[in-house]
Design an enzyme around this catalytic site. Structure first.
Site, short mmCIF file in Angstrom:
data_model
loop_
_atom_site.label_atom_id
_atom_site.label_comp_id
_atom_site.label_asym_id
_atom_site.label_seq_id
_atom_site.Cartn_x
_atom_site.Cartn_y
_atom_site.Cartn_z
N LYS A 242 0.85 -1.20 0.00
CA LYS A 242 0.00 0.00 0.00
C LYS A 242 0.89 1.24 0.00
O LYS A 242 1.70 1.44 0.90
CB LYS A 242 -0.92 0.01 1.24
CG LYS A 242 -1.72 1.31 1.42
CD LYS A 242 -2.68 1.25 2.60
CE LYS A 242 -3.35 2.61 2.86
NZ LYS A 242 -4.26 2.60 4.02
N ASP A 247 -2.72 10.23 3.52
CA ASP A 247 -4.12 9.82 3.67
C ASP A 247 -4.87 10.86 4.50
O ASP A 247 -4.86 10.83 5.72
CB ASP A 247 -4.18 8.44 4.35
CG ASP A 247 -5.61 7.92 4.44
OD1 ASP A 247 -6.52 8.54 3.84
OD2 ASP A 247 -5.82 6.88 5.11
N LYS A 254 -10.51 12.82 7.66
CA LYS A 254 -10.10 12.43 9.02
C LYS A 254 -10.08 13.66 9.93
O LYS A 254 -9.75 14.75 9.47
CB LYS A 254 -8.66 11.89 8.99
CG LYS A 254 -8.49 10.52 8.42
CD LYS A 254 -7.01 10.12 8.48
CE LYS A 254 -6.76 8.78 7.82
NZ LYS A 254 -7.39 7.64 8.49
N ASP A 265 1.45 6.35 5.43
CA ASP A 265 0.52 5.39 4.84
C ASP A 265 1.05 4.70 3.58
O ASP A 265 0.32 3.98 2.90
CB ASP A 265 -0.81 6.10 4.55
CG ASP A 265 -2.02 5.19 4.75
OD1 ASP A 265 -1.84 4.13 5.38
OD2 ASP A 265 -3.10 5.54 4.27
N ASP A 324 -12.20 7.06 3.25
CA ASP A 324 -11.03 6.85 4.11
C ASP A 324 -10.62 5.37 4.15
O ASP A 324 -9.54 5.04 4.61
CB ASP A 324 -11.32 7.38 5.52
CG ASP A 324 -10.07 7.51 6.35
OD1 ASP A 324 -8.96 7.45 5.77
OD2 ASP A 324 -10.19 7.69 7.58
N GLU A 326 -9.46 3.60 1.86
CA GLU A 326 -8.92 3.67 0.50
C GLU A 326 -7.85 2.62 0.23
O GLU A 326 -7.61 2.26 -0.92
CB GLU A 326 -8.36 5.08 0.23
CG GLU A 326 -6.93 5.33 0.71
CD GLU A 326 -6.75 5.21 2.22
OE1 GLU A 326 -7.74 5.32 2.95
OE2 GLU A 326 -5.60 4.98 2.67
N ARG A 328 -7.69 -0.62 0.80
CA ARG A 328 -8.23 -1.83 0.16
C ARG A 328 -8.58 -1.56 -1.30
O ARG A 328 -8.49 -2.45 -2.14
CB ARG A 328 -9.45 -2.32 0.95
CG ARG A 328 -10.52 -1.27 1.11
CD ARG A 328 -11.43 -1.53 2.31
NE ARG A 328 -10.83 -1.07 3.56
CZ ARG A 328 -11.40 -1.17 4.75
NH1 ARG A 328 -12.58 -1.75 4.88
NH2 ARG A 328 -10.79 -0.73 5.83
#
Ligand code: BES
Ligand code: ZN
Ligand code: ZN
Length: 474
Positions: A242, A247, A254, A265, A324, A326, A328
């Protein structure tokens, strides 16, 4: 760090010597002669040789003598941590010597060098008063250290530090394309081929998760594919990381308190990309294909909206109810591509869920998968590499939690519970029948406090396990 071997203390130019002391001041092999005269001093400082204790005192010939406590029972990981504590106490010295590698534990030399190499780390790219320091030299006194094994271990530690550097780097200086191009350049001198998929090509390749997640940022998404195929290799390991360079949560934004460390991230992408470099440098006889899925999750006017649906290259559709969640969405692209390589195993690594961090705490990664024996193998590789991972369940009757009214699935689960499991469940829909292991590193990839060889910030977590796994497949 440069490591050499010398026969006796008289041969070293070190200004600090790190020696081990077991519980009740029993000196470790190699340090007996050194410690004879010091027991009164150690006692006066309440140093008892307990695990975690460190004491630096002036020694002979103007040398600093660093004592590290080894406790009652010591294993390789305890030794790795003790060595790291010793090195940190000698951190202002440029030449450090030790006898710790003489301790009678399998792989003691590698544990000592590994712990010290990982402790020898600072992230100072943005410190205006940072001083240029010479490369640290470590001299191993006596014993019979395995110098070739040590060189190999240093290659892995370099990859750990490369991962830390990338994770610690501010997001402004690591766009998806910068990340990809830096690796494409780094592999030029290695037997690794690099391909970057970006722009219109993302459409052509139907990498719809990357396009959707990256749409809200002015810095476009891309996919980095690194391939190492040595002659005679029999097995193939596919890696997916990833790589969300920041993020913000996207439109499902967030709160500030959850956003300030979200430069981390992309730790999964950094770990898999650095690991394949190390695997190639070591010349391991296993094919490795690594995919870094790179995007920035922002809120620009083109950002994806809650309620949008993504159609993937394997035909599956996902309704995005929370932007959020994201990770996956982009991993799904990487997993489709990885499965198409028909590897023996896919391993993905991702700072995927806060839920996993809540379940296992800040220093243990969660391991999920569609094949129990591979999950166990990964957990064992982690254990022998000195990283902490724990097998988690992936039940086959939980699809109801990700049922969507309009698409094949939704990207978040109904209700608050089991968030790390439902995230893994979504990933499982993109690997077909290929054995697959998912490692959620949301906890250990980025630390809020330093301990032994782990610094505050990016930890480089996962690299050691991936190299160990590749070694076990070679
Ligand atoms: N990047 C985060 C997960 C994360 C949290 C990583 C803490 C490192 C430390 C991920 O994209 C995320 O935001 N996940 C959400 C999912 C939720 C919206 C279903 C989460 O965990 O809260
Ligand atoms: Zn997120
Ligand atoms: Zn994320």
């Amino acid at each position: 760090m440069k490591v050499t071997s010398v026969s006796t203390l008289d041969d070293t130019t070190a200004t600090a010597v790190v020696v081990g002391v077991f519980a009740e001041l029993e000196s470790a092999p190699g340090s007996r002669a050194l410690l004879q005269d010091y027991s009164a001093i150690l006692k006066s400082f309440d140093f008892e040789g307990k695990s975690g204790q460190v004491l630096a005192i002036p020694g002979e010939n103007g040398r600093k003598l660093v004592m590290v406590g080894l406790g009652e029972e010591l294993d390789a990981e305890g030794l790795r941590q003790a060595a790291a504590r010793g090195l940190k106490a000698a951190s202002s010295d440029d030449v450090v010597a030790t006898t710790l590698h003489q301790i009678e534990i399998d792989g003691a030399d590698l544990a000592v060098v590994g712990g010290m190499a990982m402790a020898d780390y600072r992230y100072e790219d943005y410190k205006s008063d940072a001083k240029e320091r010479p490369e640290l030299q470590l001299e191993l006194i006596g014993g019979e250290p395995d110098l070739a094994g040590i060189d190999a271990s240093l290659v892995v530690m370099e990859a750990v530090k490369k991962t830390r550097d990338l994770v610690n780097r501010p997001s402004i200086s690591k766009s998806p394309m910068t990340f990809a191009q830096e690796f494409a350049e780094a592999v030029e001198k290695l037997p690794i081929s690099a391909r970057i998929v970006s722009g219109d090509e993302l459409e052509k390749e139907k990498l719809a998760g990357l396009i959707a997640v990256g749409a809200g940022s002015s810095r476009p998404p891309c996919l980095l594919k690194l391939e190492y195929r040595p002659k005679d290799a029999k097995r193939t390991l596919a890696l997916v990381g990833k790589g969300i360079v920041f993020d913000s949560g996207g439109l499902s934004i967030k709160p500030a308190d959850y956003m300030y460390d979200m430069k981390c991230d992309m730790a999964g992408a950094a770990a898999v990309s650095s690991a394949i470099l190390a695997i190639a440098r070591l010349g391991l006889s296993v094919n490795v294909v690594a995919f870094a899925v790179l995007a920035e999750n922002m809120t620009g006017s083109h950002a994806q909206r809650p309620g949008d649906v993504i159609r993937y290259r394997n035909g599956k559709t996902v309704e995005v109810l929370n932007t959020d969640a994201e990770g996956r969405l982009v991993l799904a692209d990487g997993l489709c591509l990885a499965a198409e390589e028909k590897p023996d195993l896919i391993v993905d690594m991702a700072t995927l869920t806060g839920a996993c961090k809540i379940a296992l705490g800040p220093s243990i990664a969660g391991v999920f998968g569609n094949d129990r024996s591979w999950v166990e193998k990964v957990v064992l590789s982690a254990e022998s590499a000195g990283e902490r991972m724990w097998a988690m369940p992936l039940p086959d009757d939980h699809d109801y939690m990700i049922e969507s009214d309009v698409a094949d699935m939704k990207n978040i689960s109904t209700g608050r519970y089991g968030g790390a499991i439902t995230a893994a469940l979504i990933l499982s829909k993109f690997v077909g029948e290929v054995p697959w292991v998912h490692i959620d590193v949301a906890g250990p990839a980025y630390m809020t406090k330093a301990d032994h060889y782990i610094p505050k910030g990016g930890s480089g977590f996962g690299v050691r396990t991936l190299v160990e796994l590749a070694r076990s497949l070679s």
